[in-house]
Design a protein around this motif. Structure first.
Motif, short mmCIF file in Angstrom:
data_model
loop_
_atom_site.label_atom_id
_atom_site.label_comp_id
_atom_site.label_asym_id
_atom_site.label_seq_id
_atom_site.Cartn_x
_atom_site.Cartn_y
_atom_site.Cartn_z
N TYR A 1 -15.94 57.69 49.32
CA TYR A 1 -14.64 57.80 49.98
C TYR A 1 -14.00 56.42 50.15
N HIS B 1 -19.77 58.74 51.89
CA HIS B 1 -18.85 57.88 52.64
C HIS B 1 -18.49 56.63 51.83
N ASP C 1 -13.42 62.88 53.82
CA ASP C 1 -14.71 62.22 53.99
C ASP C 1 -15.68 63.17 54.69
N THR D 1 -17.36 64.25 48.90
CA THR D 1 -16.03 63.65 49.03
C THR D 1 -15.03 64.60 48.40
#
Length: 94
Positions: free
Chosen positions: A58, A55, A73, A78
């Motif tokens: 991302y 995350h 995500d 990713t």
């Protein structure tokens, strides 16, 4: 591959692990890929940057990648692609 090198440089030359890149149609269908997935054209990669949560990868790529393509995500990777226009999504488990 050159663009992924730019991604690696963005993260201070961290290790990048590619989970999926080019996928032939049979493999793409088997893994539940979209019918027009950028993986079919060799223009996408699902990746993990060593030592950084997906995350967070991302979020950092979001503005840097801009309108060059898609970002997905996920809790475990990713997705990045070069479709030529901005697209963003999550896999529902981020």
């Amino acid at each position: 591959a050159e663009y992924l090198e730019d991604v690696r440089n963005l993260f201070g030359n961290a290790s990048i692990f590619i989970n999926s890149a080019y996928r032939p149609p049979t493999v793409n269908r088997a893994v539940g890929g979209a019918s027009n997935s950028q993986h079919l054209y060799g223009a996408a990669a699902d990746l993990v940057v060593g030592g950084i949560r997906p995350h967070e990868v991302y979020k950092r790529l979001n503005s840097w990648h801009g309108d060059k393509g898609g970002l997905g995500d996920s809790r475990s990777f990713t997705h990045i692609d070069l479709r030529g226009y901005r697209a963003r999504w999550d896999y529902g488990n981020a």
